[in-house]
Design an enzyme around this catalytic site. Structure first.
Site, mmCIF file in Angstrom:
data_model
loop_
_atom_site.group_PDB
_atom_site.id
_atom_site.type_symbol
_atom_site.label_atom_id
_atom_site.label_comp_id
_atom_site.label_asym_id
_atom_site.label_seq_id
_atom_site.Cartn_x
_atom_site.Cartn_y
_atom_site.Cartn_z
ATOM 1 N N ARG A 125 -3.760 3.923 -1.111
ATOM 2 C CA ARG A 125 -4.361 2.634 -1.933
ATOM 3 C C ARG A 125 -3.607 1.444 -1.812
ATOM 4 O O ARG A 125 -2.784 1.271 -1.638
ATOM 5 C CB ARG A 125 -4.426 3.173 -3.400
ATOM 6 C CG ARG A 125 -3.150 3.444 -3.927
ATOM 7 C CD ARG A 125 -3.253 3.715 -5.416
ATOM 8 N NE ARG A 125 -3.339 5.305 -5.615
ATOM 9 C CZ ARG A 125 -3.723 5.580 -6.880
ATOM 10 N NH1 ARG A 125 -3.695 5.130 -8.080
ATOM 11 N NH2 ARG A 125 -4.333 7.035 -6.820
ATOM 12 N N TYR B 266 5.220 8.109 -7.982
ATOM 13 C CA TYR B 266 6.119 7.367 -7.622
ATOM 14 C C TYR B 266 7.596 7.504 -8.237
ATOM 15 O O TYR B 266 8.811 7.498 -7.987
ATOM 16 C CB TYR B 266 5.900 5.919 -7.413
ATOM 17 C CG TYR B 266 4.905 5.550 -6.363
ATOM 18 C CD1 TYR B 266 5.691 5.751 -5.000
ATOM 19 C CD2 TYR B 266 3.888 5.660 -6.344
ATOM 20 C CE1 TYR B 266 4.833 5.537 -3.825
ATOM 21 C CE2 TYR B 266 2.923 5.423 -5.293
ATOM 22 C CZ TYR B 266 3.445 5.317 -4.092
ATOM 23 O OH TYR B 266 2.747 5.135 -3.038
ATOM 24 N N ASN C 120 0.640 -1.234 0.110
ATOM 25 C CA ASN C 120 0.014 0.004 0.047
ATOM 26 C C ASN C 120 1.153 1.173 -0.161
ATOM 27 O O ASN C 120 1.943 1.207 0.623
ATOM 28 C CB ASN C 120 -0.896 -0.044 1.237
ATOM 29 C CG ASN C 120 -0.375 0.181 2.624
ATOM 30 O OD1 ASN C 120 0.319 -0.620 3.020
ATOM 31 N ND2 ASN C 120 -0.293 1.385 3.162
ATOM 32 N N CYS C 121 0.300 2.347 -0.614
ATOM 33 C CA CYS C 121 0.782 3.742 -0.338
ATOM 34 C C CYS C 121 0.053 4.486 0.468
ATOM 35 O O CYS C 121 -0.486 4.011 1.576
ATOM 36 C CB CYS C 121 0.946 4.201 -1.879
ATOM 37 S SG CYS C 121 -0.723 4.463 -2.411
ATOM 38 N N MET C 122 0.040 5.785 0.440
ATOM 39 C CA MET C 122 -0.466 6.703 1.450
ATOM 40 C C MET C 122 -1.974 6.450 1.380
ATOM 41 O O MET C 122 -2.667 6.619 2.349
ATOM 42 C CB MET C 122 -0.289 8.151 0.858
ATOM 43 C CG MET C 122 1.051 8.495 0.901
ATOM 44 S SD MET C 122 1.883 8.296 2.709
ATOM 45 C CE MET C 122 1.039 9.936 3.342
#
Length: 632
Positions: A29, A308, A25-27
């Site tokens: 999603r 990214y 996961n990112c911030m």
């Protein structure tokens, strides 16, 4: 929110645990590499409370959660175990075409940088604290407290190759500790001190090993671990099993390290150097245009995950030039524009539910988390998104003219403002960013207020359900709708299908057939709803609302469309018995793959009666296999 329940539902609806190669996961999603991208039930996922939207790229299946993504990710990882090995990445990542290669690069960067973001953001926020301390005059810059805080703020950046070594090793399927040894070589004092003194290259056999400082570098360690993954596979392939535990790691390091020091690391170092210089040149020549485009199109950059790809450039620029004027300032300007547009929707909203949604997501945008507001408000309403893009584009152009730049890597939010103060105390960059974010907020707010759009932030699930019910009502209560066999061959009980997703009826009920000829025909009158790009799976919606998934073979997605020929396209109206797909049964079996084909009704729960008709062991095209009865 019940994170455990949401996690279980997500796992089930993406095709089950066995369909997940990798999840992180990112911030805001969840990001999945799936074995088979045809299995997720996107419509059902969107109905889950807590899911804002779904994004599908050729290399990733993304579920937008928002601020609670960490909690959901923790539950999913607990339920399935964090997948560190991509057993069959080629099944989910296309290999051909320049577009797919670019998407693959973005996916790799995303997978490497997502896990280390907490450390980088934490270090960046500590730099914010350090920037504020001198203003308070409560703590001396020579005190022990200040020095310890300085070490905290510098550690993640100075030793960045160590962090990247771990996440790169997970991505490239290499032992993390061997990768850390490689990072240790790059940061070895001999190299660091030699670079500081400007020493001539050392000799390794007849090759030069240049003294370069790889602290805070990004590209050298990623390329090094990538190379190590191939060397590791080659060594393990030829190494006798009894010697692997003793000799494998030392051989991998003995081969990898010299190649990295002589070729790979210097190449990565100079790529980073010239990238930083190129960005300075870009903004010195066409800066206003670059600022306009970067700030204006930042929402789409975030949606596609391209942000990214900008992170390494921003980190490298700060390490090389001492500042970033390429991405972070424009991301902050864009975030403030989103906040302005969302809060304008808040002002225009009448219902308490909509005001609650817009207020909370607008506040999140100010603090740097824009995706809840973007997917939940501006993207849904469209015109507020356009207003935010226009406002941020204008503000981005103005900010470049004012020479905006940040001196530390901090997530783009109001908390990052102190990082725009230069180390020598110069406030010009801070003034530039303040003008930029205030201008973007005001313009986006104003543009949204004067835009006309329908204020409807609720999902269309009720409408869709009513439409489905109206379709189901066409099915006669007594006669029902029959689904006919699309294949000729041998009937296989569903519990014997060699794929748990189908055998456990995770995505629907039906039967399976092992075909004896390579032609798939329409089982009902209806429309082609989905045709996967590899042509091995097809989705059909009957005229009465029955939704069918036909999956030709097991794991045949990895054939990338080879041995399949589609005779229809999405949107085509079809009649029962019409040829849909041709495929080569013998060639598929020759590749070691099963041709067992599940025929699944994915929305069977919407009908009161569902029955799989008992059939003999062999079946012909056109034989009835399923009967579904609707409602009056």
């Amino acid at each position: 929110m019940d994170y455990k329940r949401l996690g279980k539902n997500i796992i089930s609806l993406v095709g089950g645990k066995d369909n997940i190669n990798l999840v992180w996961n990112c911030m805001t999603r969840l990001r999945f590499n799936l074995v088979d991208n045809t299995l997720p039930q996107i419509d059902e996922l969107k109905k889950l409370d807590g899911i804002m939207d779904i994004q599908v790229t050729p290399s990733q299946f993304q579920i937008i959660i928002g601020n609670n993504v960490d909690s959901v990710a923790d539950e999913i990882n607990r339920l399935i175990g964090q997948v560190k090995k991509q057993a069959t990445p080629e099944k989910s990542t296309p290999k051909k075409g320049i577009k797919n290669k670019i998407n693959g690069v973005f996916e790799v960067i995303s997978a490497i940088f997502s896990p280390i973001l907490p450390a980088i953001i934490g270090a960046g926020m500590m730099k914010v604290v350090l920037a504020l301390i001198p203003l308070t005059k409560l703590i001396s810059e020579t005190s022990g407290i200040f020095q310890v805080f300085t070490m905290i703020s510098d550690a993640a950046f100075y030793f960045l190759p160590f962090l990247l070594a771990v996440s790169s090793a997970r991505k490239f399927n290499v032992n993390e500790f061997i990768a850390l040894c490689l990072a240790g070589v790059l940061l070895y004092p001999t190299l660091i001190n030699g670079a500081a003194k400007g020493l001539e290259p050392m000799k390794f056999l007849v090759f030069d090993v240049p003294y370069l400082s790889y602290s805070s570098s990004v590209i050298p360690i990623i390329l090094g671990v990538w190379l190590m993954s191939y060397i590791n596979k080659a060594v393990n392939k030829v190494m006798p099993s009894m010697l692997k535990a003793i000799l494998s790691s030392v051989l991998v390091l003995a081969i990898t390290v010299p190649i990295v020091l002589i070729v790979i690391a210097p190449l990565g170092f100079y790529i980073g150097e010239y990238l930083s210089k190129g960005l300075i040149w870009l903004f010195s020549t066409v800066g206003p245009l670059a600022g306009l485009l970067l700030a204006g199109f930042n929402p789409f950059i975030v949606m596609t995950g391209m942000h990214y790809a900008f992170m390494p450039a921003a980190i490298q620029s700060i390490a090389t030039n001492g500042f970033d004027n390429f991405w972070l300032p424009f991301a902050l300007i864009s975030n403030m524009a989103q906040a302005g547009a969302i809060l304008a929707v808040f002002v225009k909203s009448k219902s308490s539910e909509q005001r609650s949604i817009t207020f909370s997501t607008g506040l999140s945008a100010i603090f740097g988390i824009t995706e809840p507001g973007m997917y939940g408000v501006t993207l849904k309403l469209k015109k507020p998104l356009y207003a935010a893009m226009a406002g941020s584009a204008i503000a981005g152009c103005v900010a470049v003219l004012l020479h905006v730049k940040t001196y530390s890597f901090v997530a783009p939010s109001v908390f990052a403002l102190p990082t725009y103060v230069a180390p020598n105390g110069n406030m010009s960059a801070l003034s530039a960013i303040l003008i930029g974010i205030i201008l973007s907020f005001i313009l986006s707010f104003t543009f949204t207020m004067f835009s006309k759009f329908e204020l409807n932030l609720t999902n269309n699930q009720t409408t869709n359900k009513e439409q489905k019910n109206s379709k189901k009502s066409k099915i006669d209560l007594n006669e029902g709708e029959k689904v006919f066999s699309p294949l000729a061959g041998k009937v296989i009980p569903m519990n014997q299908v060699p794929d748990k997703t189908f055998s456990a009826e995770v995505i629907g009920r039906g039967i399976a057939i092992e075909p004896n000829e390579g032609i798939l025909k329409a089982p009902v009158d209806g429309e082609i709803a989905v045709l996967f790009r590899t042509k091995h799976a097809i989705g059909i919606t009957s005229n009465n609302g029955v939704e069918l998934l036909i999956h030709i073979g097991i794991d045949t997605v990895q054939l990338e469309g080879e041995h399949f020929e589609a005779l229809v396209k999405v949107g085509d109206k079809i009649e029962k018995g019409q040829p849909l797909v041709k495929f080569d049964v013998a060639a598929i079996k020759a590749k070691g793959l099963s041709t067992v084909t599940p025929i699944i009704v994915t929305n069977y729960k919407e009908f009161p009666e569902f029955e799989v008709i008992k059939v003999s062991e062999t079946i012909q095209i056109g034989d009835p296999i399923i009967i579904i009865k609707g409602v009056e």
